[in-house]
Design a protein around this motif. Structure first.
Motif, mmCIF file in Angstrom:
data_model
loop_
_atom_site.group_PDB
_atom_site.id
_atom_site.type_symbol
_atom_site.label_atom_id
_atom_site.label_comp_id
_atom_site.label_asym_id
_atom_site.label_seq_id
_atom_site.Cartn_x
_atom_site.Cartn_y
_atom_site.Cartn_z
ATOM 1 N N ARG A 60 4.426 -88.499 55.468
ATOM 2 C CA ARG A 60 4.808 -88.794 56.649
ATOM 3 C C ARG A 60 6.535 -88.345 56.354
ATOM 4 O O ARG A 60 6.940 -87.822 57.674
ATOM 5 N N THR A 61 7.345 -89.314 54.906
ATOM 6 C CA THR A 61 8.249 -88.866 54.477
ATOM 7 C C THR A 61 8.924 -87.456 55.382
ATOM 8 O O THR A 61 9.921 -87.544 55.118
ATOM 9 N N LYS A 62 8.117 -86.526 54.543
ATOM 10 C CA LYS A 62 8.497 -84.900 54.590
ATOM 11 C C LYS A 62 8.903 -84.618 55.491
ATOM 12 O O LYS A 62 9.132 -83.891 56.147
ATOM 13 N N ILE A 63 7.767 -84.451 56.161
ATOM 14 C CA ILE A 63 7.763 -84.689 58.116
ATOM 15 C C ILE A 63 9.095 -85.425 58.333
ATOM 16 O O ILE A 63 9.787 -84.250 59.150
ATOM 17 N N GLY A 66 12.173 -82.838 57.422
ATOM 18 C CA GLY A 66 12.697 -81.647 57.793
ATOM 19 C C GLY A 66 12.673 -81.800 59.601
ATOM 20 O O GLY A 66 13.544 -81.102 60.224
ATOM 21 N N VAL A 67 11.778 -82.633 60.123
ATOM 22 C CA VAL A 67 12.639 -82.855 61.733
ATOM 23 C C VAL A 67 13.635 -83.104 61.145
ATOM 24 O O VAL A 67 14.514 -83.047 62.818
ATOM 25 N N LEU A 107 2.681 -76.786 62.971
ATOM 26 C CA LEU A 107 1.673 -76.709 64.588
ATOM 27 C C LEU A 107 1.981 -78.039 65.551
ATOM 28 O O LEU A 107 2.283 -77.842 66.603
ATOM 29 N N ALA A 108 1.839 -79.005 64.492
ATOM 30 C CA ALA A 108 1.455 -80.325 64.678
ATOM 31 C C ALA A 108 2.266 -80.925 65.591
ATOM 32 O O ALA A 108 3.348 -81.786 65.959
ATOM 33 N N ILE A 109 3.960 -79.967 64.432
ATOM 34 C CA ILE A 109 5.316 -80.752 64.638
ATOM 35 C C ILE A 109 5.879 -79.937 65.733
ATOM 36 O O ILE A 109 6.552 -80.902 66.906
ATOM 37 N N SER A 126 12.252 -70.939 64.611
ATOM 38 C CA SER A 126 13.281 -70.689 64.257
ATOM 39 C C SER A 126 12.378 -70.373 62.514
ATOM 40 O O SER A 126 12.630 -68.670 61.730
ATOM 41 N N VAL A 127 12.227 -71.014 62.171
ATOM 42 C CA VAL A 127 12.671 -71.600 60.685
ATOM 43 C C VAL A 127 10.960 -71.490 60.135
ATOM 44 O O VAL A 127 10.124 -70.405 59.668
ATOM 45 N N TYR A 128 10.047 -71.483 61.373
ATOM 46 C CA TYR A 128 9.049 -72.303 60.573
ATOM 47 C C TYR A 128 7.880 -70.563 61.314
ATOM 48 O O TYR A 128 6.893 -70.463 60.266
ATOM 49 N N LYS A 129 8.207 -70.483 61.744
ATOM 50 C CA LYS A 129 8.066 -69.680 62.426
ATOM 51 C C LYS A 129 8.389 -67.790 61.926
ATOM 52 O O LYS A 129 8.018 -66.670 62.490
ATOM 53 N N SER A 130 9.278 -67.889 61.760
ATOM 54 C CA SER A 130 10.520 -67.386 60.654
ATOM 55 C C SER A 130 10.935 -65.996 61.758
ATOM 56 O O SER A 130 10.475 -64.553 61.610
#
Ligand SMILES: [Zn+2]
Length: 217
Positions: A60-63, A66-67, A107-109, A126-130
């Protein structure tokens, strides 16, 4: 469980309690050798499989980090980010698999982040879907706009229907008020009539009528 103080090979559980809505169990342990106490946390293992095939434990810390990066300079507080990470974990765990692809975690984010902050969402997407062209940004932005206007329309509909409900409530109230006024009026009428019929009372017609001889000088 080995004692972290004296390295004794065993320890005794003195208390267990659920935490985090039953997602984990905290156990209070006591070492029979040195007598010191310590806490352990037990939770179901959830592994995230990266694109390279490497697995790492879900964090969860990593999520959150990132957020948080995507939310830089945005009016989003730490609690909202923590809540989002919790939602993400619930979504991912609800699939019931012991391993989830990192793509599914991303996707869940996206869904809750879009509700939280649109700019942060766009950065993350933009990063996730590059995204590699302006067209992709444009497409995403127009989708955001469509979703926003759909939401606005829904809100307007809701406001209109609640206004309608309020005005019909008002009408009902004023009808009720009118009815109760009528009833009060009726109550006022009834006693005068019945008191007139009360036999022998001071208001009986006979008593009320002045006797002819009384007032004559
Ligand atoms: Zn010990």
């Amino acid at each position: 469980m080995r004692c972290p103080y004296c390295r004794h090979a065993d320890s005794r559980v003195v208390d267990s309690r659920e935490a985090d809505d039953g997602q984990l169990i905290r156990r209070r342990r006591s070492c029979p050798e040195c007598g010191k106490r310590f806490t352990t946390v037990e939770e179901a293992v959830l592994a995230v499989v990266k694109r390279s095939g490497v697995t790492e434990p879900f964090s969860r810390t990593k999520i959150m980090s990132g957020v948080r990066k995507a939310c830089q300079g945005r009016p989003v507080d730490e609690d909202s980010i923590a809540l989002l990470a919790q939602r993400v974990e619930e979504t991912v765990r609800a699939k019931g698999a012991a391993e989830v692809p990192s793509h599914d975690v991303g996707l869940a984010i996206l869904t809750p982040l879009r509700e939280l902050d649109q700019v942060a969402y766009l950065r993350f997407a933009s990063v996730y879907k590059s995204f590699d062209s302006l067209d992709e940004f444009e497409r995403e932005i127009s989708e955001l706009r469509e979703a926003a206007s759909a939401r606005e329309a829904a809100n307007a509909r809701e406001a209109a229907s609640s206004r309608e409900a309020a005005s019909s409530r008002e009408a009902a109230n004023s009808r009720e008020a009118a009815n109760s006024r009528e009833m009060t009026a009726a109550r006022h009428v009834v006693p005068t009539r019945s008191s007139g019929r009360r036999p022998g009372g001071p208001d009986t017609p006979d008593n009320r009528l002045p006797k002819i001889g009384d007032r004559s000088p």
